[in-house]
Enzyme design. Sequence first.
Site, short mmCIF file in Angstrom:
data_model
loop_
_atom_site.label_atom_id
_atom_site.label_comp_id
_atom_site.label_asym_id
_atom_site.label_seq_id
_atom_site.Cartn_x
_atom_site.Cartn_y
_atom_site.Cartn_z
N TYR A 194 1.00 -1.37 -0.05
CA TYR A 194 -0.01 0.06 0.12
C TYR A 194 0.88 1.09 0.05
CZ TYR A 194 -3.18 -3.71 1.39
OH TYR A 194 -3.64 -4.74 1.43
N SER A 220 -2.76 -6.31 8.30
CA SER A 220 -3.53 -7.08 7.31
C SER A 220 -2.31 -7.53 6.11
CB SER A 220 -4.18 -5.74 6.44
OG SER A 220 -5.48 -6.37 6.03
N TYR A 221 -2.47 -7.38 4.85
CA TYR A 221 -1.36 -7.95 3.92
C TYR A 221 0.09 -7.66 4.34
CZ TYR A 221 0.66 -9.45 -0.38
OH TYR A 221 1.23 -10.17 -1.35
N ASP A 236 -13.51 -8.52 12.53
CA ASP A 236 -12.40 -8.12 11.49
C ASP A 236 -12.55 -9.66 10.67
OD1 ASP A 236 -10.14 -7.75 9.80
OD2 ASP A 236 -8.88 -8.53 11.33
C1 BEZ Z 1 -5.81 -5.53 3.57
O1 BEZ Z 1 -4.62 -5.53 3.34
O2 BEZ Z 1 -6.47 -4.79 4.25
C2 BEZ Z 1 -6.71 -6.53 2.77
C3 BEZ Z 1 -6.02 -7.46 2.15
C4 BEZ Z 1 -6.94 -8.43 1.27
C5 BEZ Z 1 -8.37 -8.20 1.50
C6 BEZ Z 1 -8.87 -7.27 2.05
C7 BEZ Z 1 -8.19 -6.37 2.93
#
Ligand code: BEZ
Length: 582
Positions: free
Chosen positions: A41, A115-116, A256
């Site tokens: 990101y 997250s990721y 979540d």
């Molecule tokens: C995230 O990194 O926030 C994410 C990754 C895959 C699906 C949904 C959210």
Amino acid sequence: MRILIDTDILVPGHDGTPLAANVWRPDVPEPAPVLLARSPYGKDDLNVLVDDISANVHALVEAGYAVVYQSCRGTFRSEGTFTPHVDEAADGAAAVAWLREQPWCNGTVGMLGTSYVGLTQWYAAATGVEGLAAIAPLTAPADPYLAPWYSPGGALSLDSLLTWTTLMSTNAVMRDLTLGKGDPAEIGTAVAHVTTLPEAFASTPLHDHAWVRSRMPALADILAHPTRDRFWTDLAPLATPERISVPALNVGGWYDLFLPSTLQAYRTMRERGGSAEARAGQRLVIGPWAHMGEHRSGTFPDRDHGPMAAFQFAEITEGHVAFFDRWLRGRADAVDDDHPVRIFVMGIDEWRDEADWPLPDTRYTDYHLSSTAGAHTAAGDGLLSVAPPAVEGHDTYLYDPHRPVPSLGGPVLGLATGTHAGPLDQRPVESRDDVLCFTTPELTAPVEVTGHVAVKLFVSSSAVDTDFTGKLVDVHPDGRAVLLCEGILRARYRRSLAEPEPLTPGEVTELTVDLGATSNVFLPGHRIRLEVSSSNFPRYDRNSNTGGVIAEERLADMVPAVNAVHHGPAHPSRLVLPLIER
Ligand code: BEZ
């Protein structure tokens, strides 16, 4: 303290591809332990400087750590091609090895992020790279089939899949333009796809999202593997926990979408982690949060958990410092080894420290389903009782994929579903005739439910495959039906996610719907409710009821199913609640 900041440092990936990173480090003569985050990101995301979604970078540097944010391969200023999952293990290991050679690194590395950015930690940890001493995955996957792409019961997580691949496609367009490639007109295409996501969820066949597939081919790969086959086990660090020998600070939210992964990671690593430190050093923190930053305040439209519920007040940054001090600096007293688990107990709205997860004193208790006139809608007479019913009965409803039950809160991403994530009032869906409601009488004493919730159903269907959904709901004295946790089972996966098996139409079958986990005290005057139905869309894709390949089917191919839940002495359908009685 003076903080030294270097931006756009090029760190070689596993094959030498330059991957861009920013470094914040304390201005001190001696080398420091390093905390690494690897993100698709953008390393320049200013969210990392505040602590409403992650640990605060400045506070970590103040505590003596150098912090490095790196953009994953093929994202932002990092060269190469971004293919979700595939390069993260090797690129993560390469980054750790490179960091250890820097004069400002003392040779010890931890990883952190949400997250990721949490998944990239599990991948790096599973390589066994030398020098990586601990990880802190927040609201993160560790087994991508379970979340975010499919779910523990085998239904596709349509909301997260299509939202994420569409947003990442948009990022890819922007990246090309900044590199002087691509056509500026594609920005319009990207914006149109983002703004029409609700329509995209409804469009069929699901694999027909040509523009997203062109930008993010992973969409097609994910849709091509609806069963949990080798494709998924090879991508799941947690499938082989013995390879992971680092302690982890696992942080998650009751709402979540990654909660199943967070809890599974803690439990699996505690039992089967690759070293004594990894097994003993797992920690777990779960708050009343949903996935996105704005859903981590603890305050939702239909339920406010009070000021202490907010991510900012949950001592997340302090928790990171203590955890990394323990494992990167060897400060044995930095954390309380007797209480590795910290959970926010909803209902009483308090944080509580615990010895383990699931709580060692859990007493799993059956609450039986029954009805006389019918359990359809909250106005029906569906009953939930510890005493088993004396007579047989069943509730039959029509599940029509052309009018699925709309998702209402819960573990949606909440970016494009048209619904806020979290504990929303379920009354709008409880008035539908395809939603069965089984409810206890008003409670006269508090009932604490903390742990994994499941419903065992005796069902029959006119179809060879269909879905069964369940939701656990706290009915407040003012009538609000506040969602706690939910789940879905695709009937073809009732015995195995790897080997689907059709139903025999009309035959009664027992199956288990995993409703995830929660921690809630149902207060006196409240009622415990279970909702059962066959869709929750677009949180999950809708079952076509044909037994076919759902991602390839059009709406016109989908057929209604007559589904029934049987109850009584011969068919003891029951909700299994993890009760805590102290
Ligand atoms: C995230 O990194 O926030 C994410 C990754 C895959 C699906 C949904 C959210």
